[in-house]
Design a protein around this motif. Structure first.
Motif, mmCIF file in Angstrom:
data_model
loop_
_atom_site.group_PDB
_atom_site.id
_atom_site.type_symbol
_atom_site.label_atom_id
_atom_site.label_comp_id
_atom_site.label_asym_id
_atom_site.label_seq_id
_atom_site.Cartn_x
_atom_site.Cartn_y
_atom_site.Cartn_z
ATOM 1 N N VAL A 11 -2.222 -1.202 14.133
ATOM 2 C CA VAL A 11 -3.145 -0.077 13.914
ATOM 3 C C VAL A 11 -3.905 -0.315 12.614
ATOM 4 O O VAL A 11 -5.137 -0.306 12.574
ATOM 5 C CB VAL A 11 -2.368 1.259 13.853
ATOM 6 N N ASP A 12 -3.174 -0.509 11.557
ATOM 7 C CA ASP A 12 -3.767 -0.895 10.272
ATOM 8 C C ASP A 12 -2.624 -1.474 9.423
ATOM 9 O O ASP A 12 -1.460 -1.343 9.770
ATOM 10 C CB ASP A 12 -4.437 0.288 9.562
ATOM 11 N N ASN A 13 -2.944 -2.108 8.368
ATOM 12 C CA ASN A 13 -1.912 -2.631 7.455
ATOM 13 C C ASN A 13 -0.909 -3.544 8.181
ATOM 14 O O ASN A 13 -1.252 -4.188 9.168
ATOM 15 C CB ASN A 13 -1.213 -1.481 6.734
ATOM 16 N N PHE A 14 0.319 -3.536 7.701
ATOM 17 C CA PHE A 14 1.279 -4.546 8.185
ATOM 18 C C PHE A 14 2.573 -3.964 8.758
ATOM 19 O O PHE A 14 3.453 -4.706 9.163
ATOM 20 C CB PHE A 14 1.648 -5.495 7.032
ATOM 21 N N GLY A 15 2.703 -2.666 8.740
ATOM 22 C CA GLY A 15 3.982 -2.061 9.144
ATOM 23 C C GLY A 15 4.305 -2.266 10.612
ATOM 24 O O GLY A 15 5.456 -2.533 10.966
ATOM 25 N N ASP A 16 3.292 -2.136 11.477
ATOM 26 C CA ASP A 16 3.560 -2.239 12.916
ATOM 27 C C ASP A 16 4.085 -3.639 13.255
ATOM 28 O O ASP A 16 5.120 -3.784 13.891
ATOM 29 C CB ASP A 16 2.285 -1.929 13.718
ATOM 30 N N ALA A 192 1.642 -0.579 -2.775
ATOM 31 C CA ALA A 192 1.208 0.819 -2.641
ATOM 32 C C ALA A 192 -0.165 0.883 -1.990
ATOM 33 O O ALA A 192 -0.877 -0.110 -1.900
ATOM 34 C CB ALA A 192 1.160 1.473 -4.020
ATOM 35 N N TYR A 193 -0.503 2.098 -1.526
ATOM 36 C CA TYR A 193 -1.875 2.381 -1.090
ATOM 37 C C TYR A 193 -2.656 2.810 -2.331
ATOM 38 O O TYR A 193 -2.064 3.081 -3.387
ATOM 39 C CB TYR A 193 -1.886 3.524 -0.074
ATOM 40 N N GLU A 194 -3.983 2.936 -2.186
ATOM 41 C CA GLU A 194 -4.781 3.490 -3.274
ATOM 42 C C GLU A 194 -4.099 4.806 -3.668
ATOM 43 O O GLU A 194 -3.687 5.566 -2.785
ATOM 44 C CB GLU A 194 -6.217 3.810 -2.818
ATOM 45 N N MET A 252 -0.017 -12.479 -1.046
ATOM 46 C CA MET A 252 0.805 -11.799 -0.042
ATOM 47 C C MET A 252 1.955 -12.760 0.279
ATOM 48 O O MET A 252 1.730 -13.928 0.620
ATOM 49 C CB MET A 252 -0.064 -11.564 1.192
ATOM 50 N N LEU A 253 3.174 -12.297 0.125
ATOM 51 C CA LEU A 253 4.342 -13.166 0.352
ATOM 52 C C LEU A 253 4.743 -13.133 1.818
ATOM 53 O O LEU A 253 4.403 -12.187 2.529
ATOM 54 C CB LEU A 253 5.515 -12.666 -0.506
ATOM 55 N N SER A 254 5.503 -14.127 2.244
ATOM 56 C CA SER A 254 6.073 -14.035 3.590
ATOM 57 C C SER A 254 7.089 -12.885 3.551
ATOM 58 O O SER A 254 7.584 -12.524 2.475
ATOM 59 C CB SER A 254 6.770 -15.336 3.963
ATOM 60 N N VAL A 270 7.376 1.029 -2.965
ATOM 61 C CA VAL A 270 7.130 0.586 -1.592
ATOM 62 C C VAL A 270 6.333 1.655 -0.854
ATOM 63 O O VAL A 270 6.128 2.755 -1.370
ATOM 64 C CB VAL A 270 8.461 0.290 -0.861
ATOM 65 N N ARG A 271 5.925 1.325 0.376
ATOM 66 C CA ARG A 271 5.053 2.251 1.098
ATOM 67 C C ARG A 271 5.366 2.169 2.596
ATOM 68 O O ARG A 271 6.157 1.320 3.030
ATOM 69 C CB ARG A 271 3.596 1.878 0.834
ATOM 70 N N GLY A 272 4.690 3.007 3.383
ATOM 71 C CA GLY A 272 4.751 2.878 4.849
ATOM 72 C C GLY A 272 6.156 3.021 5.390
ATOM 73 O O GLY A 272 6.867 3.971 5.072
ATOM 74 N N GLU A 273 6.562 2.055 6.209
ATOM 75 C CA GLU A 273 7.875 2.162 6.853
ATOM 76 C C GLU A 273 8.777 0.951 6.575
ATOM 77 O O GLU A 273 9.911 1.087 6.138
ATOM 78 C CB GLU A 273 7.685 2.323 8.368
ATOM 79 N N ASP A 274 8.244 -0.232 6.815
ATOM 80 C CA ASP A 274 9.143 -1.389 6.760
ATOM 81 C C ASP A 274 9.574 -1.736 5.329
ATOM 82 O O ASP A 274 10.758 -1.988 5.072
ATOM 83 C CB ASP A 274 8.487 -2.601 7.431
ATOM 84 N N SER A 275 8.637 -1.740 4.389
ATOM 85 C CA SER A 275 9.031 -2.053 3.002
ATOM 86 C C SER A 275 9.945 -0.952 2.460
ATOM 87 O O SER A 275 10.841 -1.215 1.649
ATOM 88 C CB SER A 275 7.803 -2.234 2.101
ATOM 89 N N PHE A 276 9.729 0.263 2.921
ATOM 90 C CA PHE A 276 10.561 1.405 2.539
ATOM 91 C C PHE A 276 12.020 1.164 2.976
ATOM 92 O O PHE A 276 12.968 1.370 2.209
ATOM 93 C CB PHE A 276 9.950 2.641 3.210
HETATM 94 O O1 TRH Z 1 1.577 -2.120 5.458
HETATM 95 P P1 TRH Z 1 2.138 -0.761 5.568
HETATM 96 O O2 TRH Z 1 1.405 0.297 4.906
HETATM 97 O O3 TRH Z 1 2.301 -0.468 7.059
HETATM 98 C C1 TRH Z 1 2.277 0.676 7.823
HETATM 99 C C2 TRH Z 1 1.024 0.760 8.585
HETATM 100 O O4 TRH Z 1 0.104 1.475 7.835
HETATM 101 C C3 TRH Z 1 1.283 1.400 9.880
HETATM 102 O O5 TRH Z 1 0.107 1.639 10.613
HETATM 103 C C4 TRH Z 1 2.027 2.664 9.686
HETATM 104 O O6 TRH Z 1 2.319 3.044 10.919
HETATM 105 C C5 TRH Z 1 3.272 2.382 8.910
HETATM 106 O O7 TRH Z 1 2.960 1.776 7.668
HETATM 107 C C6 TRH Z 1 4.090 3.601 8.662
HETATM 108 O O8 TRH Z 1 3.642 -0.735 4.977
HETATM 109 P P2 TRH Z 1 5.011 -1.284 5.553
HETATM 110 O O9 TRH Z 1 5.455 -0.481 6.715
HETATM 111 O O10 TRH Z 1 5.916 -1.366 4.432
HETATM 112 O O11 TRH Z 1 4.708 -2.743 6.058
HETATM 113 C C7 TRH Z 1 4.425 -3.796 5.199
HETATM 114 C C8 TRH Z 1 4.951 -5.091 5.772
HETATM 115 O O12 TRH Z 1 4.419 -6.179 5.048
HETATM 116 C C9 TRH Z 1 6.454 -5.209 5.690
HETATM 117 O O13 TRH Z 1 6.952 -5.836 6.852
HETATM 118 C C10 TRH Z 1 6.680 -6.111 4.492
HETATM 119 C C11 TRH Z 1 5.488 -6.998 4.588
HETATM 120 N N1 TRH Z 1 5.076 -7.633 3.341
HETATM 121 C C12 TRH Z 1 5.122 -9.019 3.278
HETATM 122 O O14 TRH Z 1 5.551 -9.685 4.229
HETATM 123 N N2 TRH Z 1 4.678 -9.626 2.133
HETATM 124 C C13 TRH Z 1 4.240 -8.929 1.059
HETATM 125 O O15 TRH Z 1 3.862 -9.538 0.033
HETATM 126 C C14 TRH Z 1 4.243 -7.507 1.140
HETATM 127 C C15 TRH Z 1 3.784 -6.693 -0.033
HETATM 128 C C16 TRH Z 1 4.656 -6.890 2.296
#
Ligand code: TRH
Length: 378
Positions: A11-16, A192-194, A252-254, A270-276
């Motif tokens: 959808v956006d960013n990297f969480g999905d 973080a987000y803005e 951006m790290l793996s 942290v932010r979103g879901e996965d990093s949280f």
């Molecule tokens: O990127 P996020 O904000 O992701 C999301 C999306 O916005 C999504 O649409 C929304 O549904 C969800 O949040 C709640 O934050 P998140 O979830 O933490 O995902 C980031 C991913 O990126 C996570 O798997 C960790 C990874 N990551 C790296 O692999 N390397 C990095 O350097 C960083 C900072 C993150």
């Protein structure tokens, strides 16, 4: 061997993709399932897993078959025992039609977003028969009667081994231009987000009594920080000084390296879901910026998590943590809240450590998912 198909729309960013990739990899490697991951945006995937080739229609990585999910569905893939639609991403209608023709009807699941709200346990696992197929809602969560959280079997062992190894040296390699650390240097990661609170927080860090090394993976916060530092832009690999604080801009790290960064710091934003979730497994204090939703529904989610996370904390620590999270997400007197938060440091450290062990007792999401589908496939 049972076959599973996971559909992920970025959808956006990297969480999905972050969540779907972890799940796919764990199902294939720990549960020995045949897993196909369909992803619509391989370029985003490549950001968190650099081995991904964004132009390939099909590739295999870590025993997972990864297929590009095209805008126009042309495939006729073999039948799958389990089909996961991640975060309500809506399966292609042609694929749905194919599923209806399979001789054995698949278990079809919608993997939902994480929330600590009470209603989650009541909805977890509920069926929703659709088009003659069995669809179920699978909710991650923090309690026994939810789907749990994603965590590989050896996660806490790997974390401990990393800390026992030369992790300080490896942390240094992330940002070689950082000045030498001293015994009282604090290490913080910032994802973080803005965020309007960011500038006030950095201003508070500037006057910190301890030297601060702040690791910032490249992303949304850089323009705001560049403005604060009076720089036209910030560059990956560079280190910028701001009072007591040295800001190291990382690429951006793996995903795996990002985990190790989380394990190496004293505090993780942290932010979103996965990093949280990964920050919780790190067993280190964290500050969460929740993904903003329309009509402020995210604030209910934030409150639910805070209530759960702080339930066992002394009143003063709970209040300080809650106030700083609220400042970070909604604004407020950031400097005062930060100062109160820092005073609780020792208690919050112990709490974060215990919290990770407590979460580990409830069983992980992939295993819960496998058990759930086995009970339905009988
Ligand atoms: O990127 P996020 O904000 O992701 C999301 C999306 O916005 C999504 O649409 C929304 O549904 C969800 O949040 C709640 O934050 P998140 O979830 O933490 O995902 C980031 C991913 O990126 C996570 O798997 C960790 C990874 N990551 C790296 O692999 N390397 C990095 O350097 C960083 C900072 C993150």
């Amino acid at each position: 061997m049972p076959t599973w198909s996971i559909f992920c729309r970025v959808v956006d960013n990297f969480g999905d993709i972050g969540v779907c990739w972890r799940l796919a990899r764990q199902l294939a490697n720990e549960h020995h399932l045949t897993v196909t991951l369909w992803v619509d945006d391989l370029a985003s995937f490549a950001q968190i897993r650099p081995e991904i080739e964004p132009d390939l229609a099909q590739q295999t990585l870590d025993a997972v078959t990864i297929k590009h999910w095209p805008t126009q569905w042309r495939d006729t893939p073999p039948a799958s025992d389990v089909v996961i639609e991640a975060f309500g991403c809506d399966l292609p209608s042609a694929y749905l039609a194919q599923m209806q023709q399979w001789p054995t009807k698949p278990i079809w699941l919608n993997l939902e977003y994480l929330s600590a709200e009470d209603w989650v346990a009541g909805c977890h696992g509920l069926p929703s028969p659709q088009m003659g197929l069995n669809k179920y809602f699978f909710f991650p969560g923090f309690s026994q009667n939810t789907g749990g959280l994603l965590a590989e079997r050896a996660l806490l062992t790997r974390r401990a081994q990393w800390r026992d190894s030369d992790s300080q040296q490896k942390r240094r390699q992330l940002a070689p231009l950082l000045p030498a650390e001293s015994a009282d240097t604090r290490f913080i990661s910032l994802f973080a987000y803005e965020n309007p609170a960011l500038i006030d927080w950095l201003s508070a860090l500037k006057d910190s009594p301890n030297p601060i090394h702040l690791f910032i993976p490249t992303g949304k916060v850089l323009p705001q920080i560049a403005q604060l530092l009076n720089q036209p832009a910030l560059y990956v690999g560079q280190v910028y000084q701001y009072g007591a604080c040295h800001l190291a801009i990382l690429p951006m790290l793996s995903q795996d390296d990002y985990d190790r960064l989380l394990w190496s710091c004293d505090l993780n934003f942290v932010r979103g879901e996965d990093s949280f979730v990964r920050a919780q497994w790190a067993g280190i204090p964290m500050v969460w910026q929740i993904y903003p939703q329309s009509e402020n529904t995210h604030l209910d989610k934030l409150a639910a998590f805070l209530a759960l996370y702080t339930a066992d904390l002394p009143t003063q620590s709970a209040a300080a943590l809650t106030a700083f999270y609220q400042c970070w997400n909604q604004g407020g007197d950031v400097a005062a809240c930060w100062s109160a938060y820092c005073q609780q440091r020792a208690i919050l450290q112990k709490h974060a450590k215990n919290w990770a062990f407590r979460l580990a007792e409830q069983g992980d999401l992939a295993t819960n998912l496998v058990k759930f589908t086995q009970s339905k496939l009988k």
